[in-house]
Write an enzyme that holds these catalytic residues in place. Structure first.
Site, PDB file in Angstrom:
ATOM      1  N   SER A  23      57.217   1.591  30.948  1.00 31.97           N
ATOM      2  CA  SER A  23      57.008   2.233  32.235  1.00 31.97           C
ATOM      3  C   SER A  23      56.632   1.185  33.291  1.00 31.97           C
ATOM      4  O   SER A  23      57.327   0.189  33.449  1.00 31.97           O
ATOM      5  CB  SER A  23      55.943   3.329  32.100  1.00 31.97           C
ATOM      6  OG  SER A  23      55.934   4.179  33.219  1.00 31.97           O
ATOM      7  N   HIS A  27      59.889  10.110  28.067  1.00 32.07           N
ATOM      8  CA  HIS A  27      59.270   8.871  28.540  1.00 32.07           C
ATOM      9  C   HIS A  27      58.117   8.496  27.606  1.00 32.07           C
ATOM     10  O   HIS A  27      57.023   9.041  27.706  1.00 32.07           O
ATOM     11  CB  HIS A  27      58.757   9.114  29.965  1.00 32.07           C
ATOM     12  CG  HIS A  27      58.264   7.896  30.680  1.00 32.07           C
ATOM     13  ND1 HIS A  27      59.105   6.929  31.180  1.00 32.07           N
ATOM     14  CD2 HIS A  27      57.004   7.484  30.979  1.00 32.07           C
ATOM     15  CE1 HIS A  27      58.404   5.994  31.778  1.00 32.07           C
ATOM     16  NE2 HIS A  27      57.117   6.295  31.662  1.00 32.07           N
TER      17      HIS A  27
END
Length: 422
Positions: free
Chosen positions: A262, A403
């Site tokens: 991320s 994610h």
């Protein structure tokens, strides 16, 4: 009608329409037409034909643009003042690894900053190659190990982890073991070194703490427009860890692979671009400002990231909010700056916010630079199938799921590192 009432009514009725154009786009048919800048053509239009020209002309100008207009310049040097091994054991992970916690301290004028590197190294490897990465909620979250020290640095609240009042706690010990595949990493003959990123620069829009103030002059309260945001500060911390590794007899400093997920995947890419000592780079779901192409305006955009996280990039990057077409660079050129060292870009099928196709295309369009060095990149423009990795010097996969970092991701990273780094 009262003027204030009219204004209020106007915003109530028309604000949704005014901001509709800035809603995230997840429709490929709505991706704007754009032309990507050629990594092998200089800003003045000169064609780059070999690795020597790349290193002498194109790479420096690209690196300078990203430094001055995206991530920000580090405004000076700050070297390690002291190193202290604050805890160690040769019997970690049921005897499979040694554990070492090393505190690096930095001092300047009346300021002092310290951060701790937690290291697990395979017991049967004399000088281990190492995966190095930041974590989001403290070193103690990455393993169920009561010996890992809990940082006292500021943290984002996460009540589900027992983190409130911005303070890390015992309750959060081991809550992120799922992201690190520690047993598999050690079993494959690699070490793992992790750092809590909040010890270098707390992840908030406040440049009065962390490492930034060490470089302020006179009454300066903020970095200059071309100076470092938090991503560059975290990158600085990774490079100082590398300074330490070069003096640690237990680590093969020529085989350190920088990893990030991320926002920390954005950081790993910038670290790989700016510090050629890193032997390989892994970007996991790094999205906008990381591996994803900015000009696609798919999912998170430059405007949204600068609005939501104004401290991550340098102030100059805001010139390209809602103005990506004016960018003379894009993220494929960031990946190209890592050449000829291996780089792995990974996406998740459900993580549309990070634009998996944009991440893949960055790896594809960076590959011609790797070809200058005789290295194989991504040769086909079509994305591979889900869970079907491309394992070349430039590697890519998209996996099922969201994610996150999974065991599947680490399985691919280890296989790739075995081939291209180890």
């Amino acid at each position: 009608m009262n003027k204030l009432v009219f204004i209020a009514l106007f915003f109530f009725l028309f604000q949704p329409f005014a901001f509709a154009q800035y809603e995230p786009n997840y429709d490929e048919s709505k991706v704007p037409e754009f032309k990507l800048p050629d990594p092998l053509k200089t800003f003045s239009g000169k064609k780059i034909r070999n690795a020597k020209q790349w290193e002498k002309k194109r790479r420096p100008e690209l690196l300078n643009f990203f430094t001055q207009n995206v991530y920000g310049e580090v405004p000076g040097e700050l070297n390690i003042s002291s190193v202290e091994v604050v805890e160690q054991s040769n019997n970690a992970l049921n005897g499979k690894a040694s554990r070492k916690q090393v505190e690096l301290t930095f001092k300047k004028d009346n300021r002092s900053l310290s951060y701790t590197i937690l290291m697990y190294l395979p017991i049967n490897v004399e000088k281990a190659p190492v995966f190095l990465g930041y974590n989001f909620y403290g070193n103690h979250t990455i393993a169920n190990d009561v010996n890992i020290l809990i940082s006292e640095a500021w943290s984002r609240d996460n009540p589900s982890f027992g983190i409130i009042h911005n303070q890390l706690t015992e309750q959060s010990r081991g809550v992120r073991t799922n992201r690190w595949a520690l047993d598999e990493i050690i079993g494959a003959g690699y070490g793992l070194a992790v750092i809590y990123y909040g010890e270098i620069d707390p992840d908030k829009d406040d440049m009065s703490d962390g490492v930034h103030p060490f470089f302020y002059v006179d009454d300066q309260q903020q970095p200059a427009d071309n100076e470092w945001g938090s991503i560059s500060a975290w990158t600085w911390g990774l490079s100082r860890a590398m300074d330490y590794f070069q003096k640690d007899a237990d680590v093969d400093a020529s085989k350190v692979i920088v990893f990030g997920h991320s926002r920390l995947g954005k950081t790993s890419l910038w670290a790989g671009a700016t510090d050629t000592r890193f032997a390989g780079v892994i970007s996991n779901d790094s999205g906008c400002g990381g591996a994803a192409l900015s000009k696609r305006r798919f999912g998170e955009t430059v405007w949204r990231i600068n609005r939501s996280f104004p401290h991550w990039f340098c102030t100059n990057f805001k010139n390209y909010s809602k103005n990506e077409e004016a960018l003379p660079v894009d993220q494929h050129q960031l990946i190209a700056l890592i050449a000829p060292r291996p780089v792995y870009v990974a996406s998740a099928e459900e993580d549309l916010w990070a634009d998996p196709k944009g991440e893949f295309l960055s790896a594809y369009y960076a590959s011609p630079v790797y070809k200058l060095y005789g290295k194989e990149g991504i040769v086909q423009k079509e994305m591979p199938g889900v869970n079907r990795p491309i394992q070349n010097t430039v590697a890519y996969h998209i996996r099922t799921g969201k994610h996150d970092v999974t065991d599947f991701d680490w399985e691919q990273y280890i296989k790739w590192a075995d081939k291209f780094v180890k």
